[in-house]
Write an enzyme that holds these catalytic residues in place. Structure first.
Site, PDB file in Angstrom:
ATOM      1  N   GLY A   8       0.855  -1.186   0.000  1.00  0.00           N
ATOM      2  CA  GLY A   8       0.000   0.000   0.000  1.00  0.00           C
ATOM      3  C   GLY A   8       0.887   1.229   0.000  1.00  0.00           C
ATOM      4  O   GLY A   8       1.695   1.417   0.920  1.00  0.00           O
ATOM      5  N   SER A   9       0.768   2.044  -1.056  1.00  0.00           N
ATOM      6  CA  SER A   9       1.673   3.197  -1.205  1.00  0.00           C
ATOM      7  C   SER A   9       0.924   4.513  -1.075  1.00  0.00           C
ATOM      8  O   SER A   9       1.259   5.490  -1.734  1.00  0.00           O
ATOM      9  CB  SER A   9       2.366   3.122  -2.567  1.00  0.00           C
ATOM     10  N   GLY A  13       1.048   4.187   4.350  1.00  0.00           N
ATOM     11  CA  GLY A  13       2.029   3.185   3.925  1.00  0.00           C
ATOM     12  C   GLY A  13       3.361   3.853   3.601  1.00  0.00           C
ATOM     13  O   GLY A  13       4.429   3.406   4.046  1.00  0.00           O
ATOM     14  N   LYS A 191     -12.547   6.019  16.577  1.00  0.00           N
ATOM     15  CA  LYS A 191     -12.212   7.458  16.604  1.00  0.00           C
ATOM     16  C   LYS A 191     -12.466   8.099  15.239  1.00  0.00           C
ATOM     17  O   LYS A 191     -12.718   9.305  15.153  1.00  0.00           O
ATOM     18  CB  LYS A 191     -10.779   7.676  17.102  1.00  0.00           C
ATOM     19  N   SER A 254      -7.029  15.514   9.058  1.00  0.00           N
ATOM     20  CA  SER A 254      -7.794  14.260   9.116  1.00  0.00           C
ATOM     21  C   SER A 254      -8.805  14.189   7.976  1.00  0.00           C
ATOM     22  O   SER A 254      -9.623  15.095   7.798  1.00  0.00           O
ATOM     23  CB  SER A 254      -8.530  14.150  10.454  1.00  0.00           C
TER      24      SER A 254
HETATM   25  N1  LIG Z   1      -3.274   8.663   6.568  1.00  0.00           N
HETATM   26  C1  LIG Z   1      -3.028   8.610   7.868  1.00  0.00           C
HETATM   27  O1  LIG Z   1      -2.648   9.613   8.480  1.00  0.00           O
HETATM   28  C2  LIG Z   1      -3.223   7.312   8.605  1.00  0.00           C
HETATM   29  C3  LIG Z   1      -2.619   7.176   9.845  1.00  0.00           C
HETATM   30  C4  LIG Z   1      -2.806   6.007  10.570  1.00  0.00           C
HETATM   31  C5  LIG Z   1      -3.584   4.982  10.034  1.00  0.00           C
HETATM   32  N2  LIG Z   1      -4.158   5.138   8.803  1.00  0.00           N
HETATM   33  C6  LIG Z   1      -4.922   4.008   8.281  1.00  0.00           C
HETATM   34  O2  LIG Z   1      -4.147   3.370   7.271  1.00  0.00           O
HETATM   35  C7  LIG Z   1      -5.000   2.779   6.293  1.00  0.00           C
HETATM   36  C8  LIG Z   1      -4.584   3.279   4.908  1.00  0.00           C
HETATM   37  O3  LIG Z   1      -4.791   4.670   4.916  1.00  0.00           O
HETATM   38  P1  LIG Z   1      -4.001   5.670   3.955  1.00  0.00           P
HETATM   39  O4  LIG Z   1      -4.046   6.977   4.602  1.00  0.00           O
HETATM   40  O5  LIG Z   1      -2.680   5.159   3.565  1.00  0.00           O
HETATM   41  O6  LIG Z   1      -5.001   5.656   2.701  1.00  0.00           O
HETATM   42  P2  LIG Z   1      -4.754   6.286   1.275  1.00  0.00           P
HETATM   43  O7  LIG Z   1      -6.095   6.498   0.682  1.00  0.00           O
HETATM   44  O8  LIG Z   1      -3.814   7.409   1.357  1.00  0.00           O
HETATM   45  O9  LIG Z   1      -3.988   5.102   0.488  1.00  0.00           O
HETATM   46  C9  LIG Z   1      -4.573   3.853   0.307  1.00  0.00           C
HETATM   47  C10 LIG Z   1      -3.641   2.961  -0.498  1.00  0.00           C
HETATM   48  O10 LIG Z   1      -4.342   1.736  -0.778  1.00  0.00           O
HETATM   49  C11 LIG Z   1      -4.472   1.595  -2.194  1.00  0.00           C
HETATM   50  N3  LIG Z   1      -5.802   1.081  -2.457  1.00  0.00           N
HETATM   51  C12 LIG Z   1      -6.966   1.758  -2.560  1.00  0.00           C
HETATM   52  N4  LIG Z   1      -7.967   0.917  -2.820  1.00  0.00           N
HETATM   53  C13 LIG Z   1      -7.427  -0.309  -2.884  1.00  0.00           C
HETATM   54  C14 LIG Z   1      -7.951  -1.595  -3.149  1.00  0.00           C
HETATM   55  N5  LIG Z   1      -9.238  -1.782  -3.385  1.00  0.00           N
HETATM   56  N6  LIG Z   1      -7.083  -2.627  -3.128  1.00  0.00           N
HETATM   57  C15 LIG Z   1      -5.764  -2.452  -2.882  1.00  0.00           C
HETATM   58  N7  LIG Z   1      -5.220  -1.261  -2.640  1.00  0.00           N
HETATM   59  C16 LIG Z   1      -6.044  -0.216  -2.654  1.00  0.00           C
HETATM   60  C17 LIG Z   1      -4.260   2.953  -2.795  1.00  0.00           C
HETATM   61  O11 LIG Z   1      -3.758   2.831  -4.125  1.00  0.00           O
HETATM   62  C18 LIG Z   1      -3.231   3.541  -1.841  1.00  0.00           C
HETATM   63  O12 LIG Z   1      -1.945   3.042  -2.166  1.00  0.00           O
HETATM   64  C19 LIG Z   1      -6.428   3.187   6.687  1.00  0.00           C
HETATM   65  O13 LIG Z   1      -7.025   2.137   7.367  1.00  0.00           O
HETATM   66  C20 LIG Z   1      -6.233   4.375   7.621  1.00  0.00           C
HETATM   67  O14 LIG Z   1      -7.276   4.482   8.575  1.00  0.00           O
HETATM   68  C21 LIG Z   1      -3.973   6.271   8.073  1.00  0.00           C
HETATM   69  O1  LIG Z   2      -6.894  11.155   8.161  1.00  0.00           O
HETATM   70  P1  LIG Z   2      -7.657  10.193   9.034  1.00  0.00           P
HETATM   71  O2  LIG Z   2      -8.965  10.773   9.490  1.00  0.00           O
HETATM   72  O3  LIG Z   2      -7.788   8.849   8.391  1.00  0.00           O
HETATM   73  O4  LIG Z   2      -6.813   9.969  10.362  1.00  0.00           O
HETATM   74  C1  LIG Z   2      -5.465   9.649  10.251  1.00  0.00           C
HETATM   75  C2  LIG Z   2      -4.901   8.883  11.428  1.00  0.00           C
HETATM   76  O5  LIG Z   2      -5.687   7.784  11.772  1.00  0.00           O
HETATM   77  C3  LIG Z   2      -4.547   9.733  12.604  1.00  0.00           C
HETATM   78  O6  LIG Z   2      -3.872   8.973  13.566  1.00  0.00           O
END
Ligand SMILES: NC(=O)c1ccc[n+]([C@@H]2O[C@H](COP(=O)([O-])OP(=O)(O)OC[C@H]3O[C@@H](n4cnc5c(N)ncnc54)[C@H](O)[C@@H]3O)[C@@H](O)[C@H]2O)c1
Ligand SMILES: O=P(O)(O)OC[C@H](O)CO
Length: 333
Positions: A8-9, A13, A191, A254
């Site tokens: 996951g990029s 990720g 949350k 967020s």
């Molecule tokens: N962004 C943050 O600050 C953050 C922080 C902590 C936890 N998270 C959690 O991490 C997880 C990923 O969030 P993110 O912020 O990286 O999301 P994002 O939307 O930025 O990236 C998602 C990634 O998954 C890929 N993707 C999308 N749909 C897909 C599918 N159907 N199959 C395979 N890959 C797919 C996308 O190409 C992308 O690389 C979520 O559960 C989120 O709650 C995010």
């Molecule tokens: O951008 P959100 O709302 O997915 O929140 C990002 C993280 O979960 C914060 O820890």
């Protein structure tokens, strides 16, 4: 040298890959798009998600999940929660048999009500002693800017949580060890729904008293649900609980808060969905969390009212009135 694969990029990720590399790991990111893999390899950036980040040279990328996972002792999963099952069905045989499998995801599966670690165990056919959950106040853009933050690294296995914590400890990212996987995951997923509620209220013009009331009562219902499911109540006053709740509810970074904010300003749900190109997990998880709460007969009024806005088309003003006119109760009940 620890080899870590990050599948996951997207925002988290990529930012977590930088953390692992800064901590001394060799990191391979699996991206879906050729253009992102090429950009990471050629320019050490992933500017579409994190324009300010320069990745260390020890991070490479590939579009082949098999190549990313080959020889890895840590396999990190960072895809949207609702896509995990289908993806893992394809990837499960590629995960090295002794690798720690790390979930960065904060969601609950629709239909099954399962936490991400449960989906991983079931689909990959591995024991809970291989699974590690990393969660906390970790907004990806701030981590990518290498601003100090802490997180919980939770697992039933002391060996696996130590392996992962050591692999991601840097001068700006401080992992704490935890054993409460259930609480860590319930806190992280719920949350997001509370942040939707706070965003809706902010979009309607409400101030800090409203935010603090939603946040506090949101934490109460999160802890009630988690405890009924077997979590340690202490988890909810820790980094994965109140820590992440405060960061997410307070931050314009967020995606969940922003999604709610747009709804609160009066944008139609379809319009908000159309302009949201990144993962706002609470939009889907509000439904699965509500079902999970009903299955253990726990009252989650904020989650229920967010689901009413996001899925049943009720107006934010209606649900705010509904929340304020509930029967009076003892604060600790
Ligand atoms: N962004 C943050 O600050 C953050 C922080 C902590 C936890 N998270 C959690 O991490 C997880 C990923 O969030 P993110 O912020 O990286 O999301 P994002 O939307 O930025 O990236 C998602 C990634 O998954 C890929 N993707 C999308 N749909 C897909 C599918 N159907 N199959 C395979 N890959 C797919 C996308 O190409 C992308 O690389 C979520 O559960 C989120 O709650 C995010
Ligand atoms: O951008 P959100 O709302 O997915 O929140 C990002 C993280 O979960 C914060 O820890």
């Amino acid at each position: 040298m620890t080899v870590a694969a990050v599948i996951g990029s997207g925002n988290w990720g990529t930012a977590y890959a930088a953390v692992l590399a800064d901590a001394g790991c060799t990191v391979r990111i699996a991206a879906r798009r050729d253009s992102i893999a090429a950009e990471i390899n050629d320019r050490h950036t992933n500017a579409g998600y994190l324009p300010q980040l320069r990745l260390p040279d020890t991070v490479s990328a590939t579009t082949s999940v098999a190549e990313a996972l080959d020889g890895a002792s840590i396999a990190v999963l960072a895809v949207p929660s609702q896509s995990l099952r289908d993806n893992l069905t394809v990837w499960r045989d590629l995960i090295p048999s002794d690798a720690a499998v790390v979930s960065l995801m904060k969601g609950i599966e629709l239909r099954t009500g399962k936490r991400m670690s449960e989906v991983i165990e079931e689909v990959a056919g591995i024991g809970h002693d291989r699974v590690v959950v990393v969660s906390g106040p970790n907004l990806a853009h701030e981590i990518a800017a290498r601003q100090p933050a802490a997180a919980v690294v939770a697992s039933s296995s002391a060996r696996m949580r130590s392996r992962v914590a050591e692999a991601c400890a840097t001068g700006y990212f401080r992992p704490y060890l935890g054993t409460d996987v259930i609480g860590t995951e319930i806190a992280g997923a719920t949350k997001n729904v509370i942040a939707l509620a706070v965003g809706i209220a902010a979009g309607m013009g409400m101030g800090d008293n409203t935010m603090a009331s939603l946040l506090t009562r949101g934490l109460a219902e999160t802890a009630r649900l988690g405890t009924a499911l077997g979590a340690d109540p202490q988890t909810f006053i820790g980094l994965a609980g109140v820590g992440d709740l405060v960061a997410t509810c307070a931050s314009p970074l967020s995606r969940n808060r922003t999604f709610g904010y747009r709804l609160g300003t009066g944008m139609a749900l379809e319009e908000v969905i159309a302009v949201t190109d990144q993962t706002a997990e609470g939009v889907k998880s509000c439904e699965s969390i509500l079902q999970l709460a009903r299955s253990v007969e726990v009252d989650v009024p904020i989650v229920e009212n967010v689901a009413a806005v996001v899925h049943d088309g009720r107006s934010p003003r209606d649900v705010l009135e509904a929340l304020m006119s509930r029967a009076r109760k003892h604060e600790g009940a």
